[in-house]
Design a protein around this motif. Structure first.
Motif, PDB file in Angstrom:
ATOM      1  N   CYS A   1       0.817  -1.223   0.000  1.00 30.28           N
ATOM      2  CA  CYS A   1       0.000   0.000   0.000  1.00 30.28           C
ATOM      3  C   CYS A   1       0.847   1.269   0.000  1.00 30.28           C
ATOM      4  O   CYS A   1       0.316   2.365  -0.242  1.00 30.28           O
ATOM      5  CB  CYS A   1      -0.934   0.009   1.202  1.00 30.28           C
ATOM      6  N   PHE A   2       2.141   1.147   0.278  1.00 28.94           N
ATOM      7  CA  PHE A   2       3.032   2.313   0.210  1.00 28.94           C
ATOM      8  C   PHE A   2       3.178   2.714  -1.255  1.00 28.94           C
ATOM      9  O   PHE A   2       3.790   2.005  -2.050  1.00 28.94           O
ATOM     10  CB  PHE A   2       4.397   1.968   0.813  1.00 28.94           C
ATOM     11  N   GLN A   3       2.587   3.848  -1.629  1.00 30.85           N
ATOM     12  CA  GLN A   3       2.522   4.259  -3.035  1.00 30.85           C
ATOM     13  C   GLN A   3       3.619   5.263  -3.376  1.00 30.85           C
ATOM     14  O   GLN A   3       3.486   6.466  -3.141  1.00 30.85           O
ATOM     15  CB  GLN A   3       1.153   4.854  -3.334  1.00 30.85           C
ATOM     16  N   THR A   4       4.708   4.779  -3.936  1.00 31.17           N
ATOM     17  CA  THR A   4       5.843   5.635  -4.274  1.00 31.17           C
ATOM     18  C   THR A   4       5.435   6.757  -5.220  1.00 31.17           C
ATOM     19  O   THR A   4       5.790   7.921  -5.006  1.00 31.17           O
ATOM     20  CB  THR A   4       6.962   4.802  -4.924  1.00 31.17           C
ATOM     21  N   ALA A   5       4.706   6.422  -6.274  1.00 29.08           N
ATOM     22  CA  ALA A   5       4.321   7.419  -7.278  1.00 29.08           C
ATOM     23  C   ALA A   5       3.432   8.503  -6.673  1.00 29.08           C
ATOM     24  O   ALA A   5       3.596   9.694  -6.962  1.00 29.08           O
ATOM     25  CB  ALA A   5       3.607   6.737  -8.446  1.00 29.08           C
ATOM     26  N   TYR A   6       2.488   8.100  -5.861  1.00 28.51           N
ATOM     27  CA  TYR A   6       1.567   9.055  -5.239  1.00 28.51           C
ATOM     28  C   TYR A   6       2.325  10.001  -4.317  1.00 28.51           C
ATOM     29  O   TYR A   6       2.138  11.223  -4.371  1.00 28.51           O
ATOM     30  CB  TYR A   6       0.490   8.301  -4.464  1.00 28.51           C
ATOM     31  N   ILE A   7       3.181   9.445  -3.463  1.00 28.88           N
ATOM     32  CA  ILE A   7       3.946  10.253  -2.515  1.00 28.88           C
ATOM     33  C   ILE A   7       4.888  11.195  -3.247  1.00 28.88           C
ATOM     34  O   ILE A   7       5.012  12.381  -2.905  1.00 28.88           O
ATOM     35  CB  ILE A   7       4.735   9.339  -1.552  1.00 28.88           C
ATOM     36  N   LEU A   8       5.541  10.702  -4.295  1.00 27.53           N
ATOM     37  CA  LEU A   8       6.468  11.529  -5.072  1.00 27.53           C
ATOM     38  C   LEU A   8       5.716  12.671  -5.770  1.00 27.53           C
ATOM     39  O   LEU A   8       6.185  13.808  -5.795  1.00 27.53           O
ATOM     40  CB  LEU A   8       7.180  10.657  -6.113  1.00 27.53           C
ATOM     41  N   GLY A   9       4.559  12.359  -6.323  1.00 25.75           N
ATOM     42  CA  GLY A   9       3.760  13.383  -6.983  1.00 25.75           C
ATOM     43  C   GLY A   9       3.350  14.480  -6.023  1.00 25.75           C
ATOM     44  O   GLY A   9       3.397  15.675  -6.348  1.00 25.75           O
ATOM     45  N   LYS A  10       2.935  14.092  -4.815  1.00 29.16           N
ATOM     46  CA  LYS A  10       2.492  15.056  -3.823  1.00 29.16           C
ATOM     47  C   LYS A  10       3.643  15.917  -3.307  1.00 29.16           C
ATOM     48  O   LYS A  10       3.476  17.118  -3.043  1.00 29.16           O
ATOM     49  CB  LYS A  10       1.827  14.338  -2.644  1.00 29.16           C
TER      50      LYS A  10
ATOM     51  N   ASP B   1       9.132   1.039  -5.784  1.00 25.95           N
ATOM     52  CA  ASP B   1       8.179  -0.070  -5.933  1.00 25.95           C
ATOM     53  C   ASP B   1       8.898  -1.420  -5.977  1.00 25.95           C
ATOM     54  O   ASP B   1       8.375  -2.422  -5.481  1.00 25.95           O
ATOM     55  CB  ASP B   1       7.348   0.132  -7.201  1.00 25.95           C
ATOM     56  N   LEU B   2      10.081  -1.451  -6.585  1.00 28.97           N
ATOM     57  CA  LEU B   2      10.889  -2.672  -6.607  1.00 28.97           C
ATOM     58  C   LEU B   2      11.279  -3.090  -5.196  1.00 28.97           C
ATOM     59  O   LEU B   2      11.143  -4.259  -4.806  1.00 28.97           O
ATOM     60  CB  LEU B   2      12.142  -2.436  -7.456  1.00 28.97           C
ATOM     61  N   LEU B   3      11.740  -2.117  -4.406  1.00 31.00           N
ATOM     62  CA  LEU B   3      12.217  -2.403  -3.057  1.00 31.00           C
ATOM     63  C   LEU B   3      11.111  -2.898  -2.133  1.00 31.00           C
ATOM     64  O   LEU B   3      11.354  -3.740  -1.267  1.00 31.00           O
ATOM     65  CB  LEU B   3      12.883  -1.162  -2.458  1.00 31.00           C
ATOM     66  N   LYS B   4       9.883  -2.383  -2.315  1.00 35.74           N
ATOM     67  CA  LYS B   4       8.827  -2.856  -1.422  1.00 35.74           C
ATOM     68  C   LYS B   4       8.451  -4.307  -1.729  1.00 35.74           C
ATOM     69  O   LYS B   4       8.068  -5.053  -0.825  1.00 35.74           O
ATOM     70  CB  LYS B   4       7.604  -1.941  -1.475  1.00 35.74           C
TER      71      LYS B   4
END
Length: 206
Positions: free
Chosen positions: A15-24, A60-63
């Protein structure tokens, strides 16, 4: 019981969303409202550029790796533990409960899972995807063919473990499900190639 624990751990990590967090944090936008509407590497590249895309892919790879490693350590005697956590991490990435179940397509996370669970399968899948993308410049096609290869490779390297093969089918199925609109565009000749930029609001319903 170990399966349930691994699924819960994996899903929460996913559920940790890299793209969402980076965008914000970087552009003050919800990446899911731009480009294709997908919270994944390819859309981040199109909307925010290559640097942000690479960071998204690595996150995303690391998670995926983290989910597998944690559950392998908790249940060292259960060979399927890591893959249950990995499959759940993909589900968490694709359908995150904290973002109203609208996430990414799980490809980078899937590669991380496979590398951590069985590096042979992970490397082969990564090579298949990379070669297809290099030749065609269609990330979606590379992702689709990589996904299709997963249960095939599990049947080769883990042919006596049907539980792992079923989880491999799940990984393939979730990837194909999330790429169903890409498949339609590929067949109609309307799919975008890698490197095409987009700052438009969501172009299609995912």
């Amino acid at each position: 019981m170990f399966r349930i624990i691994c699924i819960v751990i994996g899903y929460l990590i996913g559920c940790f969303q890299t793209a969402y967090i980076l965008g914000k944090t970087v552009k003050k936008i919800d990446i899911r409202q731009f480009g294709s509407g997908n919270a994944g590497t390819t859309n981040v590249i199109r909307v925010m550029g290559w640097k942000s895309g690479i960071i998204t892919f690595i996150g995303d790879l690391l998670k995926g790796i983290l989910a597998v490693v944690i559950c392998k350590l908790i249940f060292p005697d259960q060979v399927a533990a890591g893959l249950y956590a990995g499959a759940a991490a993909v589900a968490g990435h694709n359908w995150p409960v904290f973002l109203k179940f609208k996430g990414g397509k799980g490809i980078a996370t899937t590669i991380g899972i496979l590398l951590a669970f069985d590096y042979r399968i992970g490397i082969i899948c990564a090579v298949i995807m990379a070669v297809v993308i290099f030749i065609t410049r269609f990330v979606s096609l590379g992702s689709i063919l990589m996904a299709i290869s997963i249960p095939i490779l599990f049947s080769i390297f883990w042919k006596t473990n049907y539980e792992l093969m079923i989880l491999g089918v799940f990984l393939m199925g979730s990837a194909l499900l999330r790429h169903r609109t890409n498949i339609e565009r590929l067949l109609s000749g309307k799919e975008s190639k890698l490197g095409q930029r987009s700052n438009k609001k969501v172009e299609e319903k995912q």
